[in-house]
Design a protein around this motif. Structure first.
Motif, PDB file in Angstrom:
ATOM      1  N   SER A   1       0.868  -1.172   0.000  1.00 43.63           N
ATOM      2  CA  SER A   1       0.000   0.000   0.000  1.00 43.63           C
ATOM      3  C   SER A   1       0.900   1.216   0.000  1.00 43.63           C
ATOM      4  O   SER A   1       2.131   1.096  -0.037  1.00 43.63           O
ATOM      5  N   ASP A   2       0.301   2.415   0.044  1.00 45.52           N
ATOM      6  CA  ASP A   2       1.110   3.632   0.112  1.00 45.52           C
ATOM      7  C   ASP A   2       1.881   3.711   1.423  1.00 45.52           C
ATOM      8  O   ASP A   2       2.876   4.426   1.516  1.00 45.52           O
ATOM      9  N   GLN A   3       1.428   2.970   2.435  1.00 49.42           N
ATOM     10  CA  GLN A   3       2.051   3.044   3.748  1.00 49.42           C
ATOM     11  C   GLN A   3       2.978   1.854   4.058  1.00 49.42           C
ATOM     12  O   GLN A   3       3.905   1.977   4.854  1.00 49.42           O
ATOM     13  N   LEU A   4       2.739   0.702   3.440  1.00 52.36           N
ATOM     14  CA  LEU A   4       3.430  -0.525   3.845  1.00 52.36           C
ATOM     15  C   LEU A   4       4.152  -1.162   2.663  1.00 52.36           C
ATOM     16  O   LEU A   4       3.581  -1.325   1.585  1.00 52.36           O
ATOM     17  N   SER A   5       5.420  -1.521   2.875  1.00 51.45           N
ATOM     18  CA  SER A   5       6.196  -2.179   1.826  1.00 51.45           C
ATOM     19  C   SER A   5       7.103  -3.239   2.436  1.00 51.45           C
ATOM     20  O   SER A   5       7.465  -3.181   3.617  1.00 51.45           O
TER      21      SER A   5
ATOM     22  N   ASP B   1       2.278  11.033   7.619  1.00 52.84           N
ATOM     23  CA  ASP B   1       3.267  11.765   6.825  1.00 52.84           C
ATOM     24  C   ASP B   1       4.562  12.019   7.590  1.00 52.84           C
ATOM     25  O   ASP B   1       5.567  12.389   6.980  1.00 52.84           O
ATOM     26  N   ARG B   2       4.547  11.851   8.905  1.00 53.33           N
ATOM     27  CA  ARG B   2       5.715  12.225   9.702  1.00 53.33           C
ATOM     28  C   ARG B   2       6.476  11.035  10.288  1.00 53.33           C
ATOM     29  O   ARG B   2       7.669  11.117  10.526  1.00 53.33           O
ATOM     30  N   LEU B   3       5.806   9.925  10.511  1.00 58.55           N
ATOM     31  CA  LEU B   3       6.417   8.792  11.196  1.00 58.55           C
ATOM     32  C   LEU B   3       6.780   7.676  10.216  1.00 58.55           C
ATOM     33  O   LEU B   3       5.982   7.297   9.363  1.00 58.55           O
ATOM     34  N   THR B   4       8.006   7.176  10.334  1.00 58.13           N
ATOM     35  CA  THR B   4       8.474   6.039   9.536  1.00 58.13           C
ATOM     36  C   THR B   4       8.978   4.956  10.479  1.00 58.13           C
ATOM     37  O   THR B   4       9.831   5.222  11.334  1.00 58.13           O
ATOM     38  N   LEU B   5       8.463   3.747  10.320  1.00 57.46           N
ATOM     39  CA  LEU B   5       8.882   2.600  11.112  1.00 57.46           C
ATOM     40  C   LEU B   5       9.433   1.529  10.176  1.00 57.46           C
ATOM     41  O   LEU B   5       8.906   1.322   9.087  1.00 57.46           O
ATOM     42  N   SER B   6      10.481   0.847  10.604  1.00 59.79           N
ATOM     43  CA  SER B   6      11.010  -0.237   9.782  1.00 59.79           C
ATOM     44  C   SER B   6      11.647  -1.301  10.661  1.00 59.79           C
ATOM     45  O   SER B   6      12.088  -1.026  11.779  1.00 59.79           O
ATOM     46  N   ILE B   7      11.662  -2.507  10.136  1.00 61.81           N
ATOM     47  CA  ILE B   7      12.306  -3.624  10.817  1.00 61.81           C
ATOM     48  C   ILE B   7      13.071  -4.436   9.779  1.00 61.81           C
ATOM     49  O   ILE B   7      12.588  -4.667   8.668  1.00 61.81           O
TER      50      ILE B   7
ATOM     51  N   ASN C   1      16.848  -5.839  13.514  1.00 54.98           N
ATOM     52  CA  ASN C   1      17.064  -4.416  13.775  1.00 54.98           C
ATOM     53  C   ASN C   1      15.737  -3.678  13.640  1.00 54.98           C
ATOM     54  O   ASN C   1      15.002  -3.885  12.668  1.00 54.98           O
ATOM     55  N   VAL C   2      15.436  -2.828  14.599  1.00 57.96           N
ATOM     56  CA  VAL C   2      14.186  -2.076  14.619  1.00 57.96           C
ATOM     57  C   VAL C   2      14.515  -0.585  14.598  1.00 57.96           C
ATOM     58  O   VAL C   2      15.376  -0.129  15.357  1.00 57.96           O
ATOM     59  N   ARG C   3      13.826   0.182  13.710  1.00 56.70           N
ATOM     60  CA  ARG C   3      14.140   1.611  13.588  1.00 56.70           C
ATOM     61  C   ARG C   3      12.864   2.442  13.528  1.00 56.70           C
ATOM     62  O   ARG C   3      11.803   1.950  13.132  1.00 56.70           O
ATOM     63  N   ALA C   4      13.003   3.702  13.879  1.00 56.07           N
ATOM     64  CA  ALA C   4      11.891   4.646  13.791  1.00 56.07           C
ATOM     65  C   ALA C   4      12.453   6.041  13.556  1.00 56.07           C
ATOM     66  O   ALA C   4      13.553   6.373  14.025  1.00 56.07           O
ATOM     67  N   SER C   5      11.707   6.855  12.824  1.00 53.81           N
ATOM     68  CA  SER C   5      12.076   8.259  12.639  1.00 53.81           C
ATOM     69  C   SER C   5      10.793   9.089  12.621  1.00 53.81           C
ATOM     70  O   SER C   5       9.736   8.619  12.176  1.00 53.81           O
ATOM     71  N   TYR C   6      10.916  10.331  13.106  1.00 53.53           N
ATOM     72  CA  TYR C   6       9.740  11.204  13.182  1.00 53.53           C
ATOM     73  C   TYR C   6      10.129  12.600  12.715  1.00 53.53           C
ATOM     74  O   TYR C   6      11.107  13.181  13.193  1.00 53.53           O
ATOM     75  N   GLN C   7       9.362  13.132  11.754  1.00 54.31           N
ATOM     76  CA  GLN C   7       9.612  14.446  11.181  1.00 54.31           C
ATOM     77  C   GLN C   7       8.964  15.502  12.077  1.00 54.31           C
ATOM     78  O   GLN C   7       7.764  15.720  12.046  1.00 54.31           O
ATOM     79  N   LEU C   8       9.786  16.166  12.900  1.00 56.77           N
ATOM     80  CA  LEU C   8       9.255  17.192  13.794  1.00 56.77           C
ATOM     81  C   LEU C   8       8.750  18.394  13.016  1.00 56.77           C
ATOM     82  O   LEU C   8       7.673  18.939  13.300  1.00 56.77           O
TER      83      LEU C   8
ATOM     84  N   ASP D   1       9.393  20.436   8.804  1.00 50.81           N
ATOM     85  CA  ASP D   1       9.855  20.153   7.439  1.00 50.81           C
ATOM     86  C   ASP D   1      11.374  20.034   7.380  1.00 50.81           C
ATOM     87  O   ASP D   1      11.915  19.419   6.455  1.00 50.81           O
ATOM     88  N   ALA D   2      12.069  20.619   8.362  1.00 47.27           N
ATOM     89  CA  ALA D   2      13.530  20.656   8.312  1.00 47.27           C
ATOM     90  C   ALA D   2      14.200  19.748   9.333  1.00 47.27           C
ATOM     91  O   ALA D   2      15.383  19.439   9.194  1.00 47.27           O
ATOM     92  N   ILE D   3      13.489  19.310  10.365  1.00 48.98           N
ATOM     93  CA  ILE D   3      14.128  18.593  11.469  1.00 48.98           C
ATOM     94  C   ILE D   3      13.436  17.253  11.704  1.00 48.98           C
ATOM     95  O   ILE D   3      12.213  17.156  11.747  1.00 48.98           O
ATOM     96  N   GLU D   4      14.261  16.214  11.870  1.00 54.89           N
ATOM     97  CA  GLU D   4      13.780  14.855  12.081  1.00 54.89           C
ATOM     98  C   GLU D   4      14.565  14.220  13.223  1.00 54.89           C
ATOM     99  O   GLU D   4      15.783  14.413  13.343  1.00 54.89           O
ATOM    100  N   ILE D   5      13.896  13.464  14.074  1.00 55.41           N
ATOM    101  CA  ILE D   5      14.578  12.674  15.089  1.00 55.41           C
ATOM    102  C   ILE D   5      14.433  11.199  14.715  1.00 55.41           C
ATOM    103  O   ILE D   5      13.471  10.799  14.051  1.00 55.41           O
TER     104      ILE D   5
END
Length: 610
Positions: free
Chosen positions: A495-499, A536-542, A564-571, A573-577
């Motif tokens: 889907s647009d969200q899951l790959s 639109d802001r959160l990305t999760l991957s394993i 390995n488990v990862r996550a990122s969040y777009q605070l 438009d310019a900053i991501e944790i």
């Protein structure tokens, strides 16, 4: 059945089930086109008959991979072997062949180390901060690049500048006292553009000799990389490009006494890569001329209890001219000339003080007689002053069946590896290893290209393998090596969200002369990646990697599974944790006999882009 085996079997079963969906196949014409440059003729990836994989910067960022060897772990046919903690030697073999039989190219510059015994490359020091993409050509590619390209070619393309001005950077910290950071400035105009990246890593590390064997001393690592790339294009018919990269690293490692043991060992390395390229286009774009001068230098110093135990300098300078003629949309012709000079100077330790000069001429032809069919062939003659000459040939093709989503590709290729300065220092009468191999593959897409499955079978043999004979303490041409196997790959945008993406490799590699299986090469290997974007802001991957049993000398190293488990969040438009947990199951394993591996660990950081 163990959980590891159950997961592995389930992964293979999924591939088989999905392969039965051919009735739903659709065209992939609307997919984003990736253009590959490592074949010397810039070509869309779906028009290449050779076995190739590409990893992009976006994938590297989602997976939060720090060094080049981490990027290569998920590619079918490749096996990464490390010798302990961060910065310790990391080698990559292709289809069961030794790491020294693979050529590494960065932005058109060969970076194999002439001062190492096998002209090898240490993947542990190459930071991913400025990588745009990595292309991996599997199988012999000597018609493209000459010596050392028996196993394949790993082509690293770094980022370029752009119009306007921008800055990006990140900082991260985590387990083992690690800190890593990078900053990039980029910008320019249509005429002049460039990019400068500075990155660094500092980590206390863990014991390179396995702690399970009573070793407790942590082995740290520090690395600084400065990379720049520029372009000057005053007209549509002329441009110049320049590349520079400097790496300075220091790593602590352990001694060896019947196996790895704690010791006061330090390795220092300085690497310099330089390249200048000029392009002139004539005849309304039908003729492109490229001239280049490239240079690579590696200075290495190993210290044992502060006393030098190995001190060497290797460098390589190459001059090349290539002409590409495209008389029409169905034909491309390439002719080129190259002169390469390698020198090696060993002050302390074993090796040879040698200069090796190679003069090469090559020709390639690519033909697209009908829509969906691409054929290419190449021939190259290399004349090496230390042993003689070799001529290699290759041919490949791909046919994309109309309106089916099916592609069939095949290739035959020859390769050779000239004896290196270090090997000739022991035996000046060595001659080249020579390889012949072929592969055939099929890919099938479904659901308007949202799902694609690839399968490739390969078979390759190497004659006159150069090996070290302990009885006479010298190198000899005495052995034959055969390798064959199956590589599977799957990409599924559910889907647009899951790959999901996955690879599987079955390998049968052995020394014909000794009948022994290749060391550190599992028969079965599986990797899988799941990415989920809930908004639109959160990305999760394993990511999951299963490595089957492998032989190291007389010892069988048991299979292992890494998660390995990862996550990122777009605070903004310019900053991501972002953050990740590596080896989340806290697997206790070895992939190199006696050497330690990292336990469960965690890292987190922040990215900014303006």
């Amino acid at each position: 059945m163990s959980p590891k085996s159950l997961f592995f079997t389930a992964g293979l079963s999924s591939l088989a089930i999905l392969a039965s969906l051919q009735a739903n196949a659709q065209s992939t014409d609307d997919l984003e086109v990736i253009e590959v440059t490592s074949t010397r003729i810039a070509t869309p990836i779906d028009q290449i008959g050779r076995s190739i994989s590409v990893v992009t910067a976006d994938e590297i960022e989602i997976r939060q991979q720090r060094f080049l060897y981490e990027v290569l772990q998920n590619i079918p046919g490749l096996q990464v072997t490390r010798s302990g903690s961060f910065g310790a030697l990391a080698t990559v073999s292709v289809r069961g062949l030794d790491s020294d039989q693979t050529l590494i190219v960065q932005d058109g510059i060969v970076v194999n180390d002439p001062s190492s015994f096998g002209n090898g490359f240490n993947f542990a020091n190459f930071d991913t901060s400025d990588i745009e993409r990595v292309e991996v050509l599997r199988g012999a590619q000597s018609t493209l690049y000459g010596s050392d390209a028996i196993g394949g070619v790993i082509n690293i393309v770094t980022n370029t500048g752009a119009e306007g001005f921008g800055f990006s950077g990140f900082a991260e910290a985590g387990s083992f006292g690690s800190f890593r950071g990078s900053g990039t400035v980029r910008g320019g105009t249509e005429v002049l553009s460039g990019r400068l990246t500075v990155s660094g890593t500092s980590v206390d590390g863990f014991s390179s000799a396995d702690e399970a064997n009573g070793n407790t001393e942590d082995d740290g690592f520090e690395n600084l990389t400065i990379a720049a790339k520029g372009r000057f294009q005053p007209s549509d018919t002329f441009r110049m490009e320049a590349v520079a990269r400097y790496q300075n690293s220091e790593n602590e490692f352990d001694s060896f006494s019947g196996g790895p043991v704690d010791g006061d060992e330090v390795g220092e390395a300085e690497e310099l890569t330089l390249g200048a390229f000029a392009y002139v286009t004539l005849l309304d774009g039908k003729l492109e001329n490229r001239a280049s001068i490239t240079y690579y230098e590696n200075k290495r110093l190993n210290l044992t209890n502060d006393v030098p135990s190995f001190d060497a300098v290797g460098d390589r300078i190459s001059y090349e001219y290539q002409a590409t003629v495209r008389p029409n949309d169905h034909l491309a012709l390439v002719a080129g000339f190259e002169f390469d000079e390698q020198t090696s100077e060993v002050t302390v330790g074993f090796g040879g003080n040698q200069q090796i000069d190679t003069t090469s001429v090559y020709g390639l032809v690519q033909v697209m007689p009908t829509d969906g069919l691409t054929l290419d062939a190449g021939i190259r003659h290399d004349d090496v002053n230390t042993f003689g000459a070799e001529t290699t040939f290759s041919v490949s093709g791909v046919y994309r069946l109309p309106n089916t989503g099916t592609s069939i590709k095949a290739s035959y290729a020859e390769g050779f590896r000239a004896p290196t300065a270090g090997e000739l220092g022991f035996n000046p009468d060595l001659f080249a290893e020579f390889s012949k191999g072929w592969d055939i593959g099929v890919s099938q897409s479904f659901f308007d290209g949202d799902l694609e499955i690839q399968a490739t079978y390969f078979d390759q043999s190497i004659d006159d393998l150069i090996a070290f004979d302990l009885a006479i303490f010298s190198f000899l041409n005495v052995q034959e090596f055969d390798t064959s196997g199956l590589e599977l790959g799957l990409q599924w945008a559910m889907s647009d969200q899951l790959s999901f993406s996955g690879t599987y490799t079955h390998l049968d590699a052995f020394n014909v002369s000794t009948t022994l299986a290749a060391g550190n090469q599992p028969d079965n290997r599986f990797s899988g990646e799941v990415t989920y974007l809930p908004n639109d802001r959160l990305t999760l991957s394993i990511g999951v990697l299963f490595n089957g049993d492998e032989i190291d000398g007389a010892t069988v190293l048991q299979d292992f599974t890494l998660v390995n488990v990862r996550a990122s969040y777009q605070l903004t438009d310019a900053i991501e944790i972002y953050g990740r947990v590596e080896n989340a199951l806290d697997e206790n394993y070895q992939d190199n006999l006696g050497f330690g591996t990292a336990p469960l660990s965690a890292f987190g950081g922040i990215r900014a882009s303006f």
